[in-house]
Scaffold this motif. Sequence first.
Motif, mmCIF file in Angstrom:
data_model
loop_
_atom_site.group_PDB
_atom_site.id
_atom_site.type_symbol
_atom_site.label_atom_id
_atom_site.label_comp_id
_atom_site.label_asym_id
_atom_site.label_seq_id
_atom_site.Cartn_x
_atom_site.Cartn_y
_atom_site.Cartn_z
ATOM 1 N N VAL A 174 -3.305 9.836 -17.448
ATOM 2 C CA VAL A 174 -4.542 9.387 -18.087
ATOM 3 C C VAL A 174 -5.770 10.081 -17.517
ATOM 4 C CG1 VAL A 174 -3.593 7.145 -18.721
ATOM 5 C CG2 VAL A 174 -4.758 7.394 -16.528
ATOM 6 N N ARG A 175 -5.646 10.752 -16.369
ATOM 7 C CA ARG A 175 -6.790 11.491 -15.822
ATOM 8 C C ARG A 175 -6.307 12.545 -14.848
ATOM 9 N NH1 ARG A 175 -10.221 7.795 -12.813
ATOM 10 N NH2 ARG A 175 -9.942 8.952 -10.863
ATOM 11 N N ARG A 176 -7.032 13.675 -14.817
ATOM 12 C CA ARG A 176 -6.748 14.743 -13.847
ATOM 13 C C ARG A 176 -8.032 15.071 -13.104
ATOM 14 N NH1 ARG A 176 -3.348 19.587 -15.933
ATOM 15 N NH2 ARG A 176 -5.390 20.550 -15.737
ATOM 16 N N ASP A 177 -7.981 14.987 -11.764
ATOM 17 C CA ASP A 177 -9.135 15.341 -10.937
ATOM 18 C C ASP A 177 -8.764 16.556 -10.093
ATOM 19 O OD1 ASP A 177 -10.511 13.186 -11.935
ATOM 20 O OD2 ASP A 177 -10.074 11.872 -10.238
ATOM 21 N N PHE A 178 -9.243 17.727 -10.501
ATOM 22 C CA PHE A 178 -8.971 18.955 -9.767
ATOM 23 C C PHE A 178 -9.927 19.054 -8.597
ATOM 24 C CE2 PHE A 178 -9.761 23.535 -9.102
ATOM 25 C CZ PHE A 178 -8.471 23.928 -8.758
ATOM 26 N N GLN A 179 -9.409 19.252 -7.380
ATOM 27 C CA GLN A 179 -10.244 19.277 -6.188
ATOM 28 C C GLN A 179 -10.111 20.581 -5.407
ATOM 29 O OE1 GLN A 179 -9.307 15.683 -4.029
ATOM 30 N NE2 GLN A 179 -10.183 14.386 -5.617
ATOM 31 N N GLY A 180 -9.577 21.601 -6.029
ATOM 32 C CA GLY A 180 -9.450 22.900 -5.373
ATOM 33 C C GLY A 180 -8.176 22.992 -4.555
ATOM 34 N N HIS A 181 -8.198 22.391 -3.366
ATOM 35 C CA HIS A 181 -7.024 22.464 -2.491
ATOM 36 C C HIS A 181 -5.907 21.548 -2.954
ATOM 37 C CE1 HIS A 181 -8.728 18.734 -0.966
ATOM 38 N NE2 HIS A 181 -9.851 19.395 -0.700
ATOM 39 N N ASP A 182 -6.222 20.567 -3.773
ATOM 40 C CA ASP A 182 -5.195 19.706 -4.355
ATOM 41 C C ASP A 182 -5.765 19.093 -5.630
ATOM 42 O OD1 ASP A 182 -6.875 17.651 -3.601
ATOM 43 O OD2 ASP A 182 -5.649 16.982 -1.915
ATOM 44 N N ALA A 183 -4.988 18.221 -6.242
ATOM 45 C CA ALA A 183 -5.449 17.539 -7.451
ATOM 46 C C ALA A 183 -4.916 16.119 -7.435
ATOM 47 C CB ALA A 183 -4.969 18.267 -8.708
ATOM 48 N N ALA B 268 -1.478 9.864 -7.932
ATOM 49 C CA ALA B 268 -0.572 10.773 -7.224
ATOM 50 C C ALA B 268 -1.328 12.037 -6.847
ATOM 51 C CB ALA B 268 0.631 11.123 -8.090
ATOM 52 N N ARG B 269 -1.014 12.568 -5.661
ATOM 53 C CA ARG B 269 -1.654 13.797 -5.209
ATOM 54 C C ARG B 269 -0.718 14.977 -5.435
ATOM 55 N NH1 ARG B 269 -5.856 13.953 -2.021
ATOM 56 N NH2 ARG B 269 -5.409 11.933 -1.070
ATOM 57 N N ILE B 270 -1.230 16.025 -6.050
ATOM 58 C CA ILE B 270 -0.478 17.240 -6.312
ATOM 59 C C ILE B 270 -1.008 18.325 -5.380
ATOM 60 C CG2 ILE B 270 0.229 18.923 -8.047
ATOM 61 C CD1 ILE B 270 1.153 16.084 -8.645
ATOM 62 N N LEU C 5 0.827 -1.196 0.000
ATOM 63 C CA LEU C 5 0.000 0.000 0.000
ATOM 64 C C LEU C 5 0.860 1.243 0.000
ATOM 65 C CD1 LEU C 5 -2.711 1.630 0.665
ATOM 66 C CD2 LEU C 5 -2.043 1.315 3.061
ATOM 67 N N LEU C 6 0.508 2.188 -0.863
ATOM 68 C CA LEU C 6 1.051 3.539 -0.820
ATOM 69 C C LEU C 6 -0.126 4.507 -0.794
ATOM 70 C CD1 LEU C 6 3.821 3.296 -3.578
ATOM 71 C CD2 LEU C 6 4.241 3.553 -1.124
ATOM 72 N N ARG C 7 0.092 5.690 -0.243
ATOM 73 C CA ARG C 7 -0.899 6.755 -0.324
ATOM 74 C C ARG C 7 -0.522 7.671 -1.496
ATOM 75 N NH1 ARG C 7 -5.198 4.792 2.331
ATOM 76 N NH2 ARG C 7 -4.779 4.353 4.549
ATOM 77 N N PRO C 8 -1.506 8.301 -2.150
ATOM 78 C CA PRO C 8 -1.210 9.146 -3.323
ATOM 79 C C PRO C 8 -0.185 10.234 -3.047
ATOM 80 C CG PRO C 8 -3.549 8.729 -3.197
ATOM 81 C CD PRO C 8 -2.961 8.174 -1.932
ATOM 82 N N GLU C 9 -0.149 10.773 -1.813
ATOM 83 C CA GLU C 9 0.812 11.833 -1.515
ATOM 84 C C GLU C 9 2.242 11.321 -1.407
ATOM 85 O OE1 GLU C 9 -1.394 10.700 2.314
ATOM 86 O OE2 GLU C 9 -1.884 11.076 0.208
ATOM 87 N N GLN C 10 2.438 9.991 -1.417
ATOM 88 C CA GLN C 10 3.790 9.435 -1.376
ATOM 89 C C GLN C 10 4.420 9.338 -2.761
ATOM 90 O OE1 GLN C 10 2.524 5.930 1.490
ATOM 91 N NE2 GLN C 10 4.738 6.096 1.496
ATOM 92 N N ILE C 11 3.653 9.614 -3.798
ATOM 93 C CA ILE C 11 4.160 9.493 -5.167
ATOM 94 C C ILE C 11 4.445 10.883 -5.717
ATOM 95 C CG2 ILE C 11 3.673 8.678 -7.489
ATOM 96 C CD1 ILE C 11 1.890 6.539 -6.267
ATOM 97 N N ASP C 12 5.713 11.171 -5.944
ATOM 98 C CA ASP C 12 6.118 12.447 -6.530
ATOM 99 C C ASP C 12 6.082 12.355 -8.052
ATOM 100 O OD1 ASP C 12 6.582 13.693 -4.104
ATOM 101 O OD2 ASP C 12 8.682 13.088 -4.018
ATOM 102 N N VAL C 13 5.546 13.401 -8.671
ATOM 103 C CA VAL C 13 5.508 13.491 -10.131
ATOM 104 C C VAL C 13 6.537 14.531 -10.564
ATOM 105 C CG1 VAL C 13 4.068 13.954 -12.141
ATOM 106 C CG2 VAL C 13 3.057 12.917 -10.095
ATOM 107 N N VAL C 14 7.493 14.100 -11.368
ATOM 108 C CA VAL C 14 8.596 14.974 -11.789
ATOM 109 C C VAL C 14 8.774 14.862 -13.297
ATOM 110 C CG1 VAL C 14 9.769 14.768 -9.555
ATOM 111 C CG2 VAL C 14 10.314 13.155 -11.385
ATOM 112 N N PRO C 15 9.480 15.819 -13.912
ATOM 113 C CA PRO C 15 9.737 15.708 -15.354
ATOM 114 C C PRO C 15 10.471 14.413 -15.691
ATOM 115 C CG PRO C 15 10.233 17.915 -14.580
ATOM 116 C CD PRO C 15 9.987 17.087 -13.361
ATOM 117 N N LEU C 16 10.133 13.831 -16.801
ATOM 118 C CA LEU C 16 10.755 12.587 -17.237
ATOM 119 C C LEU C 16 12.221 12.812 -17.570
ATOM 120 C CD1 LEU C 16 10.035 9.619 -17.875
ATOM 121 C CD2 LEU C 16 9.596 10.335 -20.232
ATOM 122 N N GLY C 17 13.056 11.846 -17.223
ATOM 123 C CA GLY C 17 14.467 11.950 -17.561
ATOM 124 C C GLY C 17 15.383 11.588 -16.426
#
Length: 344
Positions: free
Chosen positions: A294-303, A317-319, A272-284
């Motif tokens: 494949v999907r973006r869910d905008f939730q105001g305080h986060d996405a 992943a949580r942004i 198990l991982l939580r979405p906030e444990q996954i960092d999204v960074v530029p590829l390379g």
Amino acid sequence: MAELRIGGVHKAYGPVRALRGVDLVVRPGSLTAVLGPSGCGKTTLLRCVAGFEAVDAGEIRIDGRTVAAPGAAVPPERRRITVVPQEGALFPHLSVRGNVAYGLDRSARRAGRVASILELVGLSGFEDRMPYHLSGGQQQRVAVARALAPRPPVVLLDEPFSALDAALRSEVRHDVRQALRADGATAVLVTHDQAEALSIADEVAVMRDGRIVQSGPPELVYSSPADPWVAGFVGEAVWLRATVDGDLARTSLGTVPVDRAAGTAAASTRVLLRPEQIDVVPLGDASTVAAAVVRRDFQGHDALLVLRLADGTEVTARIFDPSALPYALGDRVGLRVRGRARAF
């Protein structure tokens, strides 16, 4: 302040077993949230504590005094427990002062208890208002003030914020929590709202099928759930197949440190991982794993970003700064895991 102790409580309605050996201890002056889905037995548990239902087995004790056991139940009015229902249920013909003073003796009224408790819930100056002149949030504050006024040993809150809109719900529940703490009240909140339980409770007791399956501080229940069901119920879960070797797990997101849940011994398992444990960074970056958005869910305080790995696995992943979200559908990005996973 009083301690509430529930031990081995069973309750059935004909063939339906609503409670199946519930054990729970609520520390003096604390707020415990009983969290669970509809039909899990949490409202039945509250009614047994209040004295509205008799228990079939087990016992309920308040400060060492047994108030419920088979054949030995103290009537509700003698338990001095107060209940805040889902909707305030104020007396429509009484003012705010009259509602809060209801049940107080003359000495308590003369001592200014009504004014002091209204100040605690943020309603000073509202004493002469009638319930129909109050908003929904204000009515719930009055209901809490009425429950706290006689200084009961235990206050029971039965999903008291569910009828409020989202913005008001957050404000009222935190104000109510502050009032409970300031008055030193021992309280039990029944709710199906995970965010509510995690944000305001000192302890969270997760209930399923008439049993408490895990209880503890909110951060512990969230970070170290007892089983996969609890993990998925108390928050968003990212599940990955893994091969565990010692304190490391090899996953499609790379090798991550891991803690094992009780009874987890197999080498091939899932983590198990939580979405906030996954960092999204530029590829390379060589330390990242490639994925496509494949999907973006905008939730105001986060996405939340749903991303697909090369093997077809989808992760979330949580942004935390969605206003600066640079990624569009189809973009390829790199993923990196922070912290420890939990193996089941």
